[in-house]
Design a protein around this motif. Structure first.
Motif, PDB file in Angstrom:
ATOM      1  N   ALA A  91      22.160  34.598  27.710  1.00  0.00           N
ATOM      2  CA  ALA A  91      21.381  33.418  27.320  1.00  0.00           C
ATOM      3  C   ALA A  91      20.205  33.221  28.272  1.00  0.00           C
ATOM      4  O   ALA A  91      19.087  32.899  27.844  1.00  0.00           O
ATOM      5  CB  ALA A  91      22.272  32.184  27.304  1.00  0.00           C
ATOM      6  N   GLY A  92      20.447  33.419  29.562  1.00  0.00           N
ATOM      7  CA  GLY A  92      19.373  33.301  30.536  1.00  0.00           C
ATOM      8  C   GLY A  92      18.350  34.414  30.394  1.00  0.00           C
ATOM      9  O   GLY A  92      17.139  34.178  30.513  1.00  0.00           O
ATOM     10  N   TYR A 131      23.590  30.094  24.307  1.00  0.00           N
ATOM     11  CA  TYR A 131      24.910  30.308  24.888  1.00  0.00           C
ATOM     12  C   TYR A 131      26.021  29.965  23.902  1.00  0.00           C
ATOM     13  O   TYR A 131      26.994  30.726  23.759  1.00  0.00           O
ATOM     14  CB  TYR A 131      25.077  29.488  26.164  1.00  0.00           C
ATOM     15  CG  TYR A 131      26.487  29.545  26.688  1.00  0.00           C
ATOM     16  CD1 TYR A 131      26.957  30.697  27.326  1.00  0.00           C
ATOM     17  CD2 TYR A 131      27.373  28.498  26.489  1.00  0.00           C
ATOM     18  CE1 TYR A 131      28.262  30.773  27.772  1.00  0.00           C
ATOM     19  CE2 TYR A 131      28.678  28.576  26.938  1.00  0.00           C
ATOM     20  CZ  TYR A 131      29.115  29.708  27.583  1.00  0.00           C
ATOM     21  OH  TYR A 131      30.417  29.787  28.003  1.00  0.00           O
ATOM     22  N   LEU A 132      25.894  28.838  23.216  1.00  0.00           N
ATOM     23  CA  LEU A 132      26.929  28.435  22.257  1.00  0.00           C
ATOM     24  C   LEU A 132      27.076  29.458  21.139  1.00  0.00           C
ATOM     25  O   LEU A 132      28.191  29.750  20.692  1.00  0.00           O
ATOM     26  CB  LEU A 132      26.611  27.053  21.681  1.00  0.00           C
ATOM     27  CG  LEU A 132      26.905  25.868  22.602  1.00  0.00           C
ATOM     28  CD1 LEU A 132      26.371  24.580  21.992  1.00  0.00           C
ATOM     29  CD2 LEU A 132      28.396  25.748  22.853  1.00  0.00           C
ATOM     30  N   LEU A 172      14.117  23.434  27.787  1.00  0.00           N
ATOM     31  CA  LEU A 172      14.677  24.699  28.265  1.00  0.00           C
ATOM     32  C   LEU A 172      16.204  24.650  28.259  1.00  0.00           C
ATOM     33  O   LEU A 172      16.861  25.633  27.883  1.00  0.00           O
ATOM     34  CB  LEU A 172      14.169  24.986  29.676  1.00  0.00           C
ATOM     35  CG  LEU A 172      12.662  25.178  29.826  1.00  0.00           C
ATOM     36  CD1 LEU A 172      12.265  25.171  31.295  1.00  0.00           C
ATOM     37  CD2 LEU A 172      12.211  26.471  29.153  1.00  0.00           C
ATOM     38  N   LEU A 173      16.739  23.523  28.657  1.00  0.00           N
ATOM     39  CA  LEU A 173      18.187  23.363  28.687  1.00  0.00           C
ATOM     40  C   LEU A 173      18.770  23.445  27.282  1.00  0.00           C
ATOM     41  O   LEU A 173      19.774  24.137  27.055  1.00  0.00           O
ATOM     42  CB  LEU A 173      18.531  22.015  29.325  1.00  0.00           C
ATOM     43  CG  LEU A 173      20.004  21.720  29.607  1.00  0.00           C
ATOM     44  CD1 LEU A 173      20.587  22.750  30.553  1.00  0.00           C
ATOM     45  CD2 LEU A 173      20.138  20.319  30.202  1.00  0.00           C
ATOM     46  N   ASP A 174      18.128  22.772  26.340  1.00  0.00           N
ATOM     47  CA  ASP A 174      18.608  22.799  24.950  1.00  0.00           C
ATOM     48  C   ASP A 174      18.571  24.213  24.385  1.00  0.00           C
ATOM     49  O   ASP A 174      19.490  24.652  23.684  1.00  0.00           O
ATOM     50  CB  ASP A 174      17.769  21.864  24.073  1.00  0.00           C
ATOM     51  CG  ASP A 174      18.046  20.398  24.349  1.00  0.00           C
ATOM     52  OD1 ASP A 174      19.062  20.096  25.007  1.00  0.00           O
ATOM     53  OD2 ASP A 174      17.239  19.549  23.906  1.00  0.00           O
ATOM     54  N   GLU A 175      17.493  24.946  24.696  1.00  0.00           N
ATOM     55  CA  GLU A 175      17.357  26.312  24.174  1.00  0.00           C
ATOM     56  C   GLU A 175      18.423  27.229  24.763  1.00  0.00           C
ATOM     57  O   GLU A 175      19.069  27.991  24.035  1.00  0.00           O
ATOM     58  CB  GLU A 175      15.966  26.859  24.501  1.00  0.00           C
ATOM     59  CG  GLU A 175      15.758  28.283  23.982  1.00  0.00           C
ATOM     60  CD  GLU A 175      14.363  28.811  24.262  1.00  0.00           C
ATOM     61  OE1 GLU A 175      14.178  30.046  24.171  1.00  0.00           O
ATOM     62  OE2 GLU A 175      13.471  28.004  24.575  1.00  0.00           O
ATOM     63  N   LYS A 176      18.618  27.150  26.080  1.00  0.00           N
ATOM     64  CA  LYS A 176      19.617  28.013  26.710  1.00  0.00           C
ATOM     65  C   LYS A 176      21.018  27.666  26.229  1.00  0.00           C
ATOM     66  O   LYS A 176      21.830  28.556  25.949  1.00  0.00           O
ATOM     67  CB  LYS A 176      19.551  27.895  28.230  1.00  0.00           C
ATOM     68  CG  LYS A 176      20.475  28.878  28.962  1.00  0.00           C
ATOM     69  CD  LYS A 176      20.209  28.875  30.442  1.00  0.00           C
ATOM     70  CE  LYS A 176      21.003  29.980  31.155  1.00  0.00           C
ATOM     71  NZ  LYS A 176      22.429  29.659  31.287  1.00  0.00           N
TER      72      LYS A 176
END
Length: 232
Positions: free
Chosen positions: A33-34, A86-87, A78-82
């Motif tokens: 994800a990162g 990831y999910l 950025l947090l929402d995208e990562k």
């Protein structure tokens, strides 16, 4: 706050589980994800660089990337995208460690209070617990997103104790990463450490652990952990 638990062979003991790298091998999904996120900014993300952030909350990891790579897009975006990436990966392929599953089941059968305390988002925590079937035994969780500071600060572990209604001194934290071991010590909790990165087992941060499986998950057994809890 201290409450007795006469139904448990382990007495007052409560267990606080880290999730990623401790209960499940989710680090490959976090790495991917990162990697996908940073690739959009022309940054090549390696596994060695990922290892630096094991045990650090997702939000704090992204803040580090913003500082290092000059990424100016808003943190929340950025947090929402990562998290979304990831999910998607987590629902498709996350494996629980077999000996950890045995350990959780035994504690559950003994009536030991348990909770998950993780740097992951609540959505990620619940998705993984449901996907691996661990939600049948672990019904309580707290995310670092819900407290002022993530690991190595003790906030998420202290909140876990509060939600269980137990004294922090009665909690044993299960952790794979140095920031988590430090956080457990700061919280006044005992710690069983199972380093995800074997080479990190000799790091000073793990010296505060009460029980250290230097070989990580290859060395950890449910019986050995349970025997230690019974004796302590």
């Amino acid at each position: 706050m201290r409450t007795s638990n006469s139904t448990s062979p382990l007495g007052r003991t409560a267990i606080v589980f880290d999730l990623d790298g401790t209960l499940v091998d989710s680090e490959p999904n976090y790495f991917e994800a990162g990697r996908e996120l940073l690739a959009r900014y022309g940054v090549t993300h390696t596994w060695q660089e990922h290892e630096r952030t094991i045990g650090v909350s997702t939000a704090e990891t992204i803040q580090m990337w913003q500082d290092e790579y000059g990424i100016t897009d808003p943190l929340e975006e950025l947090l929402d995208e990562k998290n979304a990436t990831y999910l998607r990966l987590a629902r498709r392929s996350t494996q629980a460690y077999p000996e950890m599953v045995k350990f959780v089941r035994r504690l559950h059968g003994d009536g030991v209070p348990m909770i998950v305390a993780s740097g992951s988002s609540l959505a990620a925590i619940h998705a993984i617990l449901e996907g691996t079937g661990l939600d049948a035994y672990l019904t309580k969780a707290v995310s670092a997103d819900e407290v002022p500071s993530g690991k190595p600060e003790p906030d998420v572990f202290l909140e876990a104790a509060r939600r269980l209604g137990v004294d922090p001194a009665d909690c044993v934290v299960m952790e794979d990463a140095a920031p988590g071991a430090v956080a457990a010590h700061k919280a006044g909790m005992r710690c069983i450490a199972i380093p995800y990165v074997a080479a990190a087992a000799d790091d000073a941060e793990f010296a505060t652990a009460d029980l250290l499986f230097k070989g990580g998950q290859r060395e950890f057994t449910a019986q050995a952990a349970y025997d230690w809890l019974s004796a302590h």
